[in-house]
Design an enzyme around this catalytic site. Structure first.
Site, PDB file in Angstrom:
ATOM      1  N   TYR A   1      60.630  77.362  72.558  1.00  0.00           N
ATOM      2  CA  TYR A   1      59.182  77.494  72.333  1.00  0.00           C
ATOM      3  C   TYR A   1      58.415  76.584  73.298  1.00  0.00           C
ATOM      4  O   TYR A   1      57.478  77.012  73.980  1.00  0.00           O
ATOM      5  CB  TYR A   1      58.861  77.124  70.879  1.00  0.00           C
TER       6      TYR A   1
ATOM      7  N   LYS B   1      56.053  77.890  76.272  1.00  0.00           N
ATOM      8  CA  LYS B   1      54.613  77.583  76.228  1.00  0.00           C
ATOM      9  C   LYS B   1      54.195  76.766  77.458  1.00  0.00           C
ATOM     10  O   LYS B   1      53.089  76.933  77.958  1.00  0.00           O
ATOM     11  CB  LYS B   1      54.254  76.859  74.930  1.00  0.00           C
TER      12      LYS B   1
END
Ligand code: NAD
Length: 258
Positions: A153, A157
């Site tokens: 993640y 991101k």
């Protein structure tokens, strides 16, 4: 600036949470909105609930053929895309030593392949229509900070910042802007699911996860709201020049300050 009359917007992952709130705000501001989601039933229910001519679009953002077909349908039924919000996302939490390769790849596919495929499809229509456009990638405070157990993640991101900067450079001549919204924690299904999972991983209570992990570094111990993010997405969609491009906006109660 918040009048989107005559604009066509595609919002991915818009059957739930942040994407749905943005799609609703765009529809209220006068845009014709495509509510794209892997969950086709929920997407069309959400589109009917928001009215203003919104349509539901079945789209797995990791599937090139579905993305292409979805954008072709939007061009046919609503017109060429002016605004893309690449928002679809999931969360899988695990220490790196236990992360399966399949889960790592799934995370990168949704967050990065999905952003690339939808951006490419939107940019092609924007360039051809010669009306400029606004591309918004849904980052996270995790585009700037790291947390344990979120390796793919955080990686994905952070990666979206790079993608937005390249879109900003390549899109400028055609009036196509790209920016990343970086929310702090917002209480959506994605976050509700994480609270017990983090409590288990860390061996602490769910209250402690909220207070001491999720909101610890904010200035006021508060969650970011759906409205906060929808307002930011409205602002970016309506901004009329290349003055604001290639940026990331942290909307996180000061969790991270640039
Ligand atoms: P959510 O679970 O409420 O909604 C996500 C939506 O994405 C769901 O409707 C789901 O069906 C859809 N989706 C999942 N995989 C998909 C795919 N392959 N193709 C198309 N649609 C797919 O989650 P949310 O909290 O609203 O998150 C939306 C975005 O915001 C994500 O990118 C997330 O990383 C980001 N974000 C969320 C928070 C938060 O605290 N909630 C904070 C920062 C960033």
């Amino acid at each position: 600036m918040h009048d989107l009359a005559g604009k066509v917007a595609v919002v991915t992952g818009a059957a739930s949470g942040i994407g749905r709130a943005i799609a609703e705000a765009y529809a209220k501001a006068g845009a014709r909105v495509a509510v794209a989601d892997i969950d086709a039933g929920k997407a069309s229910d959400a589109a009917s609930a928001m009215g203003h001519g919104a349509i539901g679009l079945a789209m797995d953002v990791t599937d090139e053929a579905q993305v292409e077909a979805g954008f072709a349908r939007v061009a046919r039924e609503l017109g060429p895309v002016d605004i893309l919000v690449s928002n679809a996302g999931i969360q899988i939490i695990s220490p790196i030593v236990d992360f399966t390769y399949a889960d790592w790849r799934r995370m990168l596919a949704i967050h990065l392949d999905g952003a690339f495929l939808t951006t490419r499809a939107a940019m092609r229509q924007m360039v051809e229509a010669r009306r400029g456009g606004s591309i918004i990638l849904m980052g996270s405070a995790h585009s700037h900070v790291a947390s344990k157990f979120k390796a793919p993640y955080v990686t994905a991101k952070h990666g979206l910042l790079g993608l937005a900067r390249v879109i900003a450079k390549e899109g400028a001549a055609d009036g196509i802007r790209a920016n990343v919204i970086c929310p702090g924690f917002v209480r959506t299904p994605l976050v509700e699911k994480q609270i017990p999972e983090q409590a288990r991983e860390l061996g602490i209570s769910e209250d402690a996860v909220v207070r001491d992990v999720m909101l610890r570094d904010t200035v006021d111990g508060e969650f970011t709201t759906l409205e906060d993010i929808a307002d930011t997405a409205l602002f970016l969609a309506g901004f009329g020049s290349n003055a604001l491009t290639g940026q990331s906006l942290l909307v996180s109660h000061g969790w991270h300050m640039e």
